[in-house]
Motif scaffolding. Sequence first.
Motif, PDB file in Angstrom:
ATOM      1  N   ALA A   1       0.851  -1.121  -0.034  1.00  0.00           N
ATOM      2  CA  ALA A   1      -0.119  -0.103  -0.121  1.00  0.00           C
ATOM      3  C   ALA A   1       0.920   1.088   0.102  1.00  0.00           C
ATOM      4  O   ALA A   1       0.669   2.177  -0.646  1.00  0.00           O
ATOM      5  N   GLU A   2       1.825   1.219   0.691  1.00  0.00           N
ATOM      6  CA  GLU A   2       2.798   2.271   0.893  1.00  0.00           C
ATOM      7  C   GLU A   2       3.911   2.455  -0.342  1.00  0.00           C
ATOM      8  O   GLU A   2       4.423   3.406  -0.481  1.00  0.00           O
ATOM      9  N   GLN A   3       3.824   1.445  -1.201  1.00  0.00           N
ATOM     10  CA  GLN A   3       4.801   1.454  -2.470  1.00  0.00           C
ATOM     11  C   GLN A   3       6.107   1.406  -1.775  1.00  0.00           C
ATOM     12  O   GLN A   3       6.861   2.020  -2.704  1.00  0.00           O
ATOM     13  N   PHE A   4       6.389   0.825  -0.819  1.00  0.00           N
ATOM     14  CA  PHE A   4       7.788   0.538  -0.534  1.00  0.00           C
ATOM     15  C   PHE A   4       8.530  -0.327  -1.502  1.00  0.00           C
ATOM     16  O   PHE A   4       7.825  -1.175  -2.283  1.00  0.00           O
ATOM     17  N   GLU A   5       9.868  -0.478  -1.710  1.00  0.00           N
ATOM     18  CA  GLU A   5      10.436  -1.338  -2.571  1.00  0.00           C
ATOM     19  C   GLU A   5      10.635  -2.694  -1.807  1.00  0.00           C
ATOM     20  O   GLU A   5      11.235  -2.695  -0.821  1.00  0.00           O
ATOM     21  N   PHE A   6       9.770  -3.822  -2.177  1.00  0.00           N
ATOM     22  CA  PHE A   6       9.624  -4.961  -1.514  1.00  0.00           C
ATOM     23  C   PHE A   6      10.040  -6.032  -2.536  1.00  0.00           C
ATOM     24  O   PHE A   6       9.301  -6.182  -3.388  1.00  0.00           O
ATOM     25  N   TRP A   7      11.024  -6.520  -2.183  1.00  0.00           N
ATOM     26  CA  TRP A   7      11.619  -7.530  -3.098  1.00  0.00           C
ATOM     27  C   TRP A   7      11.694  -8.867  -2.449  1.00  0.00           C
ATOM     28  O   TRP A   7      11.941  -9.067  -1.208  1.00  0.00           O
ATOM     29  N   VAL A   8      11.543  -9.932  -3.152  1.00  0.00           N
ATOM     30  CA  VAL A   8      11.638 -11.127  -2.824  1.00  0.00           C
ATOM     31  C   VAL A   8      12.679 -11.919  -3.499  1.00  0.00           C
ATOM     32  O   VAL A   8      13.476 -11.366  -4.833  1.00  0.00           O
ATOM     33  N   ILE A   9      13.553 -12.960  -2.773  1.00  0.00           N
ATOM     34  CA  ILE A   9      14.635 -13.408  -3.127  1.00  0.00           C
ATOM     35  C   ILE A   9      14.368 -14.943  -3.691  1.00  0.00           C
ATOM     36  O   ILE A   9      14.129 -15.772  -2.733  1.00  0.00           O
ATOM     37  N   GLU A  10      14.704 -15.284  -4.846  1.00  0.00           N
ATOM     38  CA  GLU A  10      14.587 -16.810  -5.192  1.00  0.00           C
ATOM     39  C   GLU A  10      15.713 -17.479  -5.159  1.00  0.00           C
ATOM     40  O   GLU A  10      16.597 -16.723  -6.025  1.00  0.00           O
ATOM     41  N   TYR A  11      15.705 -18.686  -4.992  1.00  0.00           N
ATOM     42  CA  TYR A  11      16.663 -19.702  -5.455  1.00  0.00           C
ATOM     43  C   TYR A  11      16.276 -20.947  -5.715  1.00  0.00           C
ATOM     44  O   TYR A  11      15.179 -21.733  -5.075  1.00  0.00           O
ATOM     45  N   GLN A  12      16.286 -21.323  -7.140  1.00  0.00           N
ATOM     46  CA  GLN A  12      15.897 -22.550  -7.638  1.00  0.00           C
ATOM     47  C   GLN A  12      14.333 -22.474  -7.535  1.00  0.00           C
ATOM     48  O   GLN A  12      13.642 -23.597  -7.260  1.00  0.00           O
ATOM     49  N   GLY A  13      13.758 -21.193  -8.024  1.00  0.00           N
ATOM     50  CA  GLY A  13      12.300 -21.225  -7.869  1.00  0.00           C
ATOM     51  C   GLY A  13      11.381 -21.122  -6.687  1.00  0.00           C
ATOM     52  O   GLY A  13      10.421 -21.095  -6.552  1.00  0.00           O
ATOM     53  N   GLN A  14      12.365 -21.114  -5.629  1.00  0.00           N
ATOM     54  CA  GLN A  14      11.822 -21.067  -4.348  1.00  0.00           C
ATOM     55  C   GLN A  14      12.200 -19.468  -3.499  1.00  0.00           C
ATOM     56  O   GLN A  14      13.123 -19.097  -3.867  1.00  0.00           O
ATOM     57  N   VAL A  15      11.083 -18.994  -3.022  1.00  0.00           N
ATOM     58  CA  VAL A  15      11.378 -17.956  -2.002  1.00  0.00           C
ATOM     59  C   VAL A  15      12.095 -18.078  -0.974  1.00  0.00           C
ATOM     60  O   VAL A  15      11.656 -18.703   0.035  1.00  0.00           O
ATOM     61  N   VAL A  16      13.310 -17.491  -0.803  1.00  0.00           N
ATOM     62  CA  VAL A  16      14.172 -17.921   0.285  1.00  0.00           C
ATOM     63  C   VAL A  16      14.464 -16.706   1.150  1.00  0.00           C
ATOM     64  O   VAL A  16      15.176 -16.822   2.039  1.00  0.00           O
ATOM     65  N   GLY A  17      13.936 -15.643   0.650  1.00  0.00           N
ATOM     66  CA  GLY A  17      14.232 -14.328   1.490  1.00  0.00           C
ATOM     67  C   GLY A  17      13.397 -13.206   0.820  1.00  0.00           C
ATOM     68  O   GLY A  17      12.665 -13.050  -0.173  1.00  0.00           O
ATOM     69  N   HIS A  18      13.674 -12.193   1.615  1.00  0.00           N
ATOM     70  CA  HIS A  18      12.927 -10.730   1.128  1.00  0.00           C
ATOM     71  C   HIS A  18      13.779  -9.728   1.998  1.00  0.00           C
ATOM     72  O   HIS A  18      14.351  -9.805   2.628  1.00  0.00           O
ATOM     73  N   ILE A  19      13.585  -8.603   0.984  1.00  0.00           N
ATOM     74  CA  ILE A  19      14.298  -7.433   1.555  1.00  0.00           C
ATOM     75  C   ILE A  19      13.549  -5.957   0.945  1.00  0.00           C
ATOM     76  O   ILE A  19      12.752  -6.162   0.073  1.00  0.00           O
ATOM     77  N   ILE A  20      13.225  -5.257   2.024  1.00  0.00           N
ATOM     78  CA  ILE A  20      12.360  -4.210   1.932  1.00  0.00           C
ATOM     79  C   ILE A  20      12.961  -2.799   2.321  1.00  0.00           C
ATOM     80  O   ILE A  20      13.625  -2.880   3.427  1.00  0.00           O
ATOM     81  N   TRP A  21      12.754  -1.872   1.474  1.00  0.00           N
ATOM     82  CA  TRP A  21      13.316  -0.561   1.790  1.00  0.00           C
ATOM     83  C   TRP A  21      12.281   0.491   1.476  1.00  0.00           C
ATOM     84  O   TRP A  21      11.214   0.380   0.461  1.00  0.00           O
ATOM     85  N   GLN A  22      12.563   1.771   1.846  1.00  0.00           N
ATOM     86  CA  GLN A  22      11.769   2.942   1.692  1.00  0.00           C
ATOM     87  C   GLN A  22      12.537   4.054   1.452  1.00  0.00           C
ATOM     88  O   GLN A  22      13.813   4.198   1.955  1.00  0.00           O
ATOM     89  N   HIS A  23      12.276   4.706   0.267  1.00  0.00           N
ATOM     90  CA  HIS A  23      13.114   5.926  -0.178  1.00  0.00           C
ATOM     91  C   HIS A  23      12.380   7.152   0.357  1.00  0.00           C
ATOM     92  O   HIS A  23      11.295   7.365   0.366  1.00  0.00           O
TER      93      HIS A  23
END
Length: 158
Positions: free
Chosen positions: A42-64
């Motif tokens: 909703a806040e349009q933060f930078e919300f990324w997932v990290i994939e390894y071999q097609g699986q979501v193994v982590g995430h990283i979120i930041w705000q400018h």
Amino acid sequence: MDLVSSLFFRLAVESDLADVVANEEASYEVPWRRQMFLDCFAEQFEFWVIEYQGQVVGHIIWQHVLDESHLLNICIVRTHQGKGWGREAMSFWLDSSINDDKSVLLLEVRFSNEPAHSLYLSLGFREVGVRKNYYRLPDDGKEDGRVMAKTLCSSESS
Ligand SMILES: CC(C)(COP(=O)(O)OP(=O)(O)OC[C@H]1O[C@@H](n2cnc3c(N)ncnc32)[C@H](O)[C@@H]1OP(=O)(O)O)[C@@H](O)C(=O)NCCC(=O)NCCS
């Protein structure tokens, strides 16, 4: 095989949330709730997932905010920690911030989170303040957070 180069970063979508919440709950003592991730969309933060071999193994979120980039969450699922993926996720954030012309990176980290603190120190972050009672503890107590910052030079790349 080089595991780090096999990582794939992409923007999160709502259908990732089951994996994201599961990884979060497996990795943090006091995890974010599903609604907090929804708020990031909703806040349009930078919300990324990290994939390894097609699986979501982590995430990283930041705000400018103006010329700053503020890290809100970084998580590598517990079963894959210690393989250099957290460092890779931090590099991804640093590079994105440089590309977006940000000049200051900010983050908070619990006093007790030595792995994360050590990672941030190794990347040149320095303590610039303390947030008293910033974090909840599992027993409903509170813990202080270090505020850490890194200044980016226009010539810098991680
Ligand atoms: C913190 C976190 C993102 C680090 O990711 P990771 O993939 O495990 O870390 P890496 O393998 O990339 O290691 C990078 C550096 O972190 C530090 N580190 C990692 N594990 C550590 C440990 N058990 N003890 C001390 N330092 C550690 C080291 O400085 C390491 O560098 P080195 O390998 O050159 O010694 C990950 O452990 C995590 O998701 N933890 C749970 C969520 C969390 O605490 N997020 C941070 C909130 S501020």
